[in-house]
Design an enzyme around this catalytic site. Sequence first.
Site: not given
Length: 217
Positions: A62, A170-175, A180, A193
Site C-alpha cells: 500500500k 478483498p473482504g470475502v469470508g472473514a469480513q 459470488s 485470507g
Amino acid sequence: MEKNTRLILALDVTDRDEAIQISEKVAGYVDAIKIGYPLALATGMEIIGQLSKYAPIIADFKVADIPNTNRLICEQVFKAGADGVIVQGFTGHDSLEAAVKLAKEQKKDIFVVTEMSHPGALDFMQQAGEGIAKMAADVKASGVVAPATRPERVTEIRKIIGNELSIISPGVGAQGGSASDVIKAGADWVIVGRSIYQSDEPDMAAKKIVDEIKEVI
Ligand code: O7E
C-alpha cells in the site's frame, strides 16, 4: 496475471514454513498470492522469490509516498520478484504516475486502492474512492482494489473505470463479503485470507470459493 480461477490468496501468516506449505497446497486454485507487511516483515523480502514458484506474487505494501519514493519502493519490490504492487491512490496523480510508469517499463502491474473494505473506510476514504478510481483509469494502472463488503460500490467503481482495468476485491469470508456476489457486481478477482489460511484444509477452502465463483460466471 492470468484470469483463471479468479481467486487471489492473501497470505497474512508470519511463519515462512507455514507460508510455503499453504502456497504449495493452494497453488492450483489461485491466480496469484498476495503478500503484505505481516509476512514480509516476519521473513524478509526473499519470501517473494520463494513463493513466486507457486503463483505470481502481488506485493501489498500500500505504497503511499511522493513520486520519487514511490518509484524507489516499487523498484525494490519488483527486483525482489513481485509481479504487481498495490499502491494507495489518495496521494494523488503524480505519485501514482511514478509507480505506473516504472511498472509499465518492467511489464509489471500496479493496483490502486480506492475505498477499503473495513467499516472505518466510510470515515474518509469512501468520499475519495470514485475520484481515485477515475485517476487510476486516467493513468492506465492495471487495476483497482474495491471492497467485497460493499458490492454496490464495486459496481459503481466498474462504471467509472470501464473494462480496461481490473478490479481485485478483498473482504470475502472473514469480513462478511460473498465471493459470488462481488464477482456478479463486477470484480475480476476476489482476495481471500483468513477463510483459507486459517482452515484445516486450505486447499479445500480455496476450492470451495473457486467453485462458488464458477457458478456465477
Ligand atoms: O479478511 P481476510 O483475512 O480475507 O484478508 C483480506 C486481505 O485483504 C488482507 O490482507 C487485508 O490487508 C487486505 N485488504 C482488505 O482486507 N481490505 C481492503 O480494503 C484492502 C485490502 C488489500 O489487500 O489491499 C490491497 C489489495
